[in-house]
Structures are given as structure tokens and as C-alpha cells.
Design an enzyme around this catalytic site. Structure first.
Site, PDB file in Angstrom:
ATOM      1  CE  LYS A 146      -3.624   2.220   2.733  1.00  0.00           C
ATOM      2  NZ  LYS A 146      -4.530   2.036   3.874  1.00  0.00           N
ATOM      3  CE  LYS A 199      -6.041   1.860  -0.428  1.00  0.00           C
ATOM      4  NZ  LYS A 199      -6.547   1.910   0.900  1.00  0.00           N
TER       5      LYS A 199
HETATM    6  C1  PBG Z   1      -7.508   2.920   5.971  1.00  0.00           C
HETATM    7  C2  PBG Z   1      -7.830   2.840   4.526  1.00  0.00           C
HETATM    8  C3  PBG Z   1      -7.645   3.797   3.530  1.00  0.00           C
HETATM    9  C4  PBG Z   1      -8.197   3.282   2.371  1.00  0.00           C
HETATM   10  C5  PBG Z   1      -8.684   2.005   2.677  1.00  0.00           C
HETATM   11  N1  PBG Z   1      -8.424   1.747   4.026  1.00  0.00           N
HETATM   12  C6  PBG Z   1      -7.126   5.170   3.563  1.00  0.00           C
HETATM   13  C7  PBG Z   1      -5.759   5.514   3.946  1.00  0.00           C
HETATM   14  O1  PBG Z   1      -4.848   4.701   4.111  1.00  0.00           O
HETATM   15  O2  PBG Z   1      -5.595   6.709   4.138  1.00  0.00           O
HETATM   16  C8  PBG Z   1      -8.245   3.987   1.049  1.00  0.00           C
HETATM   17  C9  PBG Z   1      -9.387   3.663   0.209  1.00  0.00           C
HETATM   18  C10 PBG Z   1      -9.626   4.550  -0.958  1.00  0.00           C
HETATM   19  O3  PBG Z   1      -8.987   5.593  -1.189  1.00  0.00           O
HETATM   20  O4  PBG Z   1     -10.524   4.172  -1.678  1.00  0.00           O
HETATM   21  N2  PBG Z   1      -6.197   2.721   6.323  1.00  0.00           N
HETATM   22 ZN    ZN Z   2      -5.704   3.195   8.516  1.00  0.00          ZN
END
Ligand code: PBG
Ligand code: ZN
Length: 273
Positions: A146, A199
Site C-alpha cells: 500500500k 493499492k
Molecule cells: C484505511 C484505509 C484507507 C483506504 C482504505 N483503508 C485510507 C488511507 O490509508 O488513508 C483507502 C481507500 C480509498 O482511497 O478508496 N487505512
Molecule cells: Zn488506517
């Protein structure tokens, strides 16, 4: 986010029913708690919003697959994904809390848990927690690779999970680095991840392909909020055919090697297809 709403608990079932009618049967739930604190205790509260939503949905539709996002950021006052001390996000003290969160989701009836906080050791901590509570058969879908991306901003506003200071670069990945994605995935697999995730998706197709070529495991690609919102805004301006563009993007993600795709386009694509 266009066409996305915060559903009150009573409405969650209606939303699921609408999706089932379109042929969609797998859901990922995100919670907005009524109470936040420093350690995100609403995330692992047995009567928290996610735990209640799972029970409610499962009671009505037992064939639905429920995945839960396991993280603290929607539940902490500072909005970070872990425990904070002196302005620093602490990895190890966070592990026990996310493990407890995952176990409470499994207790409520979740089918798959998906830790999204990118803490080192989170998959092992969750696996241990699930196994020692009788949930050996609940799989873990880890947000393994991520990136610290600007594509998450519409989600943060929608889910009320923005942070009060700093950034997420101490735990999410540097966008310049692709080898690290493979190391993160390898570690998560060694810790017991069943499904790994890349992601965001659209600007990271190269990563999806590298992961696909390097590991023989199911890969999820998360087509995130910013990717979705860009298409929606261009569609609204009349610049692009939104459905055709969404279809092309999702096809590219699939072609790159994704086995599963999480997407806000799911409902319109189900109709379109
Ligand atoms: C929480 C989380 C996030 C997303 C999914 N779970 C946001 C982040 O890390 O700030 C992002 C999902 C999206 O942008 O569609 N950690
Ligand atoms: Zn988070």
C-alpha cells in the site's frame, strides 16, 4: 464521493439487498464510529458499528461474503492507523489492537479480514489472534503493498479518517520504490497472508504485474477513491464516457494480473455488463 453515502446501520441491509439484485455478493465494510479516542477503542468494541453491521447483514443474507477493513484510523482522534506517542506512530503497540479488532470482526461473522494499516508484523499478530480464538479458517487479505498515495483523499473525507498531523509515510510505501512491494508481499506471505493486495491500482499496474509474475497467490487490486472520483468528475463535465472508461480501467487492472478488484465502480459495472 459521487454516489457514495454513509449508511446508518438500519440502511446497510437495504444497500446490500440492492447490490445482490445487481449480482454483487461480496462487500468490504468501513465504519464511522460515534466515539473516537486516542487508541481507537471503538474499532474492537463488540458492539461497535462494524460488528453490529456484520451481524445485521448476516442475519438477513447468509450467502453474502463480508470482508472487513481492519485499521484504527477511522476510530482514533488523531486519525492515524496506529498508536501515537510524542508525534510518532508506534508499530508494536498497535499490533495487539489490530489483532483484537480482527478477532471481534470474526466473532461478529466476518468472512475475511483485511488489515490496511501497513504495520510490520500485523499479519502474524492477526493470524495468532484468530487461531487462538477458534477462527483458524478465517482468511487474511493483507493490504501488503500500500503506497503513501494522494489518491486516497476522497475516501478520507468520506470515511472521516484524515489525520490531524504529519503524514502516513512512516508506514505506507514510498511511491518511487517498486522492489519494496515485493519484499512487503513476501513478508506478509511468510506471516500467513492468504490474499495480498496492491493499492492503488491504476497508477501501479507495473507493481500488480511484478507481483503476479513473482508469487503464485491471489492478488487483489484496490481501485481507490481518487481513481474513481477522477472518472466521475470527467464524466460529469461531459469529457469522457464514464462507464466505458471505468470498464477500460478495470480491464487494464485485470490484464495486469489482478485476481480480485475492489472498486467503487462495482454497481455501475454490474449494470453495464
Ligand atoms: C484505511 C484505509 C484507507 C483506504 C482504505 N483503508 C485510507 C488511507 O490509508 O488513508 C483507502 C481507500 C480509498 O482511497 O478508496 N487505512
Ligand atoms: Zn488506517
Amino acid at each position: 464521493m459521487p454516489s457514495y453515502f454513509r449508511h446508518p446501520l438500519e440502511k446497510a441491509v437495504d444497500e446490500v439487498e440492492e447490490c445482490l439484485d445487481l449480482g454483487l455478493s461480496t462487500f468490504i465494510l468501513f465504519g464511522i464510529p460515534s466515539y473516537k479516542d486516542e487508541v481507537g477503542s471503538s474499532a474492537y468494541d463488540k458492539s461497535g458499528v462494524i460488528q453490529k453491521a456484520i451481524r445485521q447483514i448476516k442475519k438477513e443474507f447468509d450467502s453474502v461474503i463480508i470482508i472487513t477493513d481492519v485499521c484504527l484510523c477511522e476510530y482514533t482522534t488523531h486519525g492515524h492507523c496506529g498508536v501515537v506517542r510524542d508525534g510518532e506512530i508506534l508499530n508494536d503497540p498497535t499490533l495487539d489492537l489490530i489483532s483484537k479488532t480482527a478477532v471481534s470482526h470474526a466473532e461478529a461473522g466476518a468472512d475475511i479480514v483485511a488489515p490496511s494499516g501497513m504495520m510490520d508484523g500485523m499479519v502474524r499478530a492477526i493470524r495468532d489472534g484468530l487461531d487462538s480464538n477458534g477462527y483458524e479458517n478465517i482468511p487474511i487479505m493483507s493490504y501488503s503493498a500500500k503506497y503513501a498515495s494522494n489518491f486516497y483523499s476522497p475516501f478520507r473525507e468520506a470515511a472521516d479518517s484524515g489525520y490531524a498531523f504529519g503524514d502516513r509515510k512512516s508506514y505506507q510505501m514510498d511511491i518511487h520504490n517498486s522492489d519494496e512491494a515485493l519484499r512487503e508481499i513476501e513478508l506478509d506471505l511468510m506471516e500467513g497472508a492468504d490474499i495480498v493486495m496492491v493499492k492503488p491500482a491504476l497508477a501501479y499496474l507495473d507493481i500488480i504485474r511484478r507481483v503476479k509474475d513473482s508469487f503464485n497467490v491471489p492478488i487483489t487490486a484496490y481501485n481507490v477513491s481518487g481513481e474513481y472520483s477522477m472518472v466521475k468528475s470527467a464524466e460529469k463535465m461531459g469529457w469522457l464516457d464514464g462507464k466505458a472508461i471505468a470498464y477500460e480501467i478495470l480491464t487494464a487492472i485485470k490484464r495486469a494480473g489482478a485476481d480480485l478488484i475492489i472498486s467503487y465502480h462495482a454497481k455501475e459495472m454490474a449494470e453495464f455488463l
